[in-house]
Scaffold this motif. Structure first.
Motif, PDB file in Angstrom:
ATOM      1  N   MET A  24       0.844  -1.198   0.000  1.00 24.11           N
ATOM      2  CA  MET A  24       0.000   0.000   0.000  1.00 24.11           C
ATOM      3  C   MET A  24       0.883   1.255   0.000  1.00 24.11           C
ATOM      4  N   CYS A  25       0.314   2.379  -0.457  1.00 23.70           N
ATOM      5  CA  CYS A  25       1.066   3.641  -0.446  1.00 23.70           C
ATOM      6  C   CYS A  25       1.365   4.054   0.996  1.00 23.70           C
ATOM      7  N   CYS A  28      -1.469   5.460   3.751  1.00 26.24           N
ATOM      8  CA  CYS A  28      -2.806   5.054   3.280  1.00 26.24           C
ATOM      9  C   CYS A  28      -3.810   5.009   4.448  1.00 26.24           C
ATOM     10  N   CYS A  53      -7.564  -1.237  -4.424  1.00 30.04           N
ATOM     11  CA  CYS A  53      -6.216  -1.106  -3.849  1.00 30.04           C
ATOM     12  C   CYS A  53      -5.868  -2.284  -2.939  1.00 30.04           C
ATOM     13  N   ASN A 139     -12.022   6.018  -0.210  1.00 27.47           N
ATOM     14  CA  ASN A 139     -11.015   7.011  -0.610  1.00 27.47           C
ATOM     15  C   ASN A 139     -11.573   7.943  -1.688  1.00 27.47           C
ATOM     16  N   GLY A 143      -9.230   4.415  -6.682  1.00 26.17           N
ATOM     17  CA  GLY A 143      -7.825   4.632  -6.343  1.00 26.17           C
ATOM     18  C   GLY A 143      -6.867   3.749  -7.121  1.00 26.17           C
ATOM     19  N   CYS A 220      -6.295   9.561   1.340  1.00 29.06           N
ATOM     20  CA  CYS A 220      -5.510   8.838   0.325  1.00 29.06           C
ATOM     21  C   CYS A 220      -4.471   9.794  -0.259  1.00 29.06           C
ATOM     22  N   PRO A 221      -3.239   9.749   0.271  1.00 31.97           N
ATOM     23  CA  PRO A 221      -2.226  10.712  -0.172  1.00 31.97           C
ATOM     24  C   PRO A 221      -2.063  10.734  -1.690  1.00 31.97           C
ATOM     25  N   THR A 222      -2.142   9.576  -2.310  1.00 25.69           N
ATOM     26  CA  THR A 222      -1.904   9.485  -3.756  1.00 25.69           C
ATOM     27  C   THR A 222      -3.057  10.107  -4.545  1.00 25.69           C
TER      28      THR A 222
HETATM   29  S1  SF4 Z   1      -4.131   4.886  -3.782  1.00 24.78           S
HETATM   30 FE1  SF4 Z   1      -4.911   5.683  -1.835  1.00 24.78          FE
HETATM   31  S2  SF4 Z   1      -6.286   4.087  -0.999  1.00 24.78           S
HETATM   32 FE2  SF4 Z   1      -5.008   3.162  -2.622  1.00 24.78          FE
HETATM   33  S3  SF4 Z   1      -3.237   2.270  -1.497  1.00 24.78           S
HETATM   34 FE3  SF4 Z   1      -2.659   4.325  -2.183  1.00 24.78          FE
HETATM   35  S4  SF4 Z   1      -3.165   5.674  -0.433  1.00 24.78           S
HETATM   36 FE4  SF4 Z   1      -4.256   3.733  -0.126  1.00 24.78          FE
END
Ligand code: SF4
Ligand SMILES: Cc1ncc(C[n+]2csc(CCOP(=O)(O)OP(=O)(O)O)c2C)c(N)n1
Length: 307
Positions: A24-25, A28, A53, A139, A143, A220-222
């Protein structure tokens, strides 16, 4: 059930059932709440996980889950849960497993599946009174495939498919109310940055039979475009500004479990996220900011007036 084991932070489980080192990022928010949820649910849990995700959590032969995990297509996790529940019931009936070897069937999906693609399968499962818990980490977009809008995306957020100057033109769907209209056993909203509230709700959900839903807002940082170190702060601001109401539906009633009486302005939450940057630069979009604030104010006025 009125008693809780979770009175104080030190009552929370100190075990970690979900292993570390996942793909995972960093930061997250969905993973943050899943760790806590799994610790309260315990090892006797089988996750039925739709594409998203969290699918990346289990890549054969590696898995961070101590217990069982099953992958399904994006829309059909509730159908998968039906199969798992039926299989367990047959094993119990034939005494091939003992009652204390039974497992909780737990659906795990993102909001794309929960609010959109999987909603009719969910509705069917609630109609059949399936004994399952549905965890949606929200999120607010698709995602795993690059944060396209979903039906959980908030008004004005920029997504990969909502790039105009006003962002996403639609409004976040109210999944809580949709479930409540189906008269399930339990529905609650949670967030990983309020672990006591989360643990109490999972404890309650675990003790009830029938269709149950937990929606966890997942910074969700990304996809939301912020520094992973801000994840916890953004989660807390979602509650303090009133954007993410913490509530539950049980015994036919909706109760707010945290009422932020001195609410911070919504823009304190919005301005920390790149997906709302167009509301502040090159100049402030007062009209949209005001519209978002007013919608939040109206929600809480109705809650406070009903107390
Ligand atoms: S995209 Fe967002 S929800 Fe998906 S793993 Fe990354 S941080 Fe988590
Ligand atoms: C029917 C279908 N359409 C598209 C896909 C491709 N796909 C895989 S994951 C995903 C995004 C899922 O979004 P969400 O449910 O919100 O979970 P998240 O990725 O945010 O964890 C998509 C579109 C798919 N698996 N199945």
């Amino acid at each position: 059930m009125t008693e809780t084991h979770f009175q104080r932070m030190k009552d929370l489980p100190s075990t970690r059932l979900l292993g570390t080192g996942t793909p995972m990022c960093a930061g997250c928010g969905g993973l943050m709440s899943l760790h806590q949820i799994y610790d309260v649910l315990g090892e006797k849990t089988v996750f039925i996980n739709a594409a998203g995700c969290m699918t990346l959590l289990s890549v054969y032969p590696f898995t961070p889950f101590r217990g069982s995990w099953l992958y399904t297509a994006m829309a059909s996790a509730p159908a998968g849960a039906q199969g798992v529940r039926d299989a367990l019931d047959i094993l119990l009936q034939q005494q091939r497993i003992l009652p204390d070897e039974d497992l909780q069937a737990v659906v795990l999906t993102g909001d794309g599946a929960a609010y959109g693609m999987g909603l009719s399968a969910t509705s069917g499962a609630i109609d059949r009174n399936l004994d399952f818990l549905y965890i949606c980490y929200d999120n607010e977009g698709y995602g795993n495939t690059g944060q396209q809008y979903s039906q959980a995306t908030p008004h004005a957020a920029r997504t990969a498919t909502s790039k105009g100057p006003r962002g996403y033109p639609g409004f976040k769907k109210d999944l809580f109310d949709i479930w409540v209209a189906n008269r399930p056993a339990y529905v609650a909203t949670v967030i990983g940055t309020d672990p006591l509230d989360l643990a109490r709700k999972i404890e309650k959900a675990k003790s009830i039979k029938g269709p149950r839903l937990i929606i966890s807002l997942a910074p969700c940082p990304t996809g939301w475009n912020f520094d992973p170190r801000e994840s916890a702060e953004i989660g807390k601001l979602a509650v303090k500004t009133g954007v993410w109401p913490l509530k539950e539906y049980v015994d036919g009633k909706v109760v707010h479990t945290r009422i932020p009486r001195l609410r911070q302005p919504v823009e304190d939450y919005l301005q920390k996220q790149g997906r709302f940057a167009h509301l502040f630069t090159p100049e402030r979009n007062e009209k949209l900011l005001d519209e978002i604030q007013q919608r939040t104010d109206r929600y809480w006025e109705a809650v406070i007036n009903s107390l």
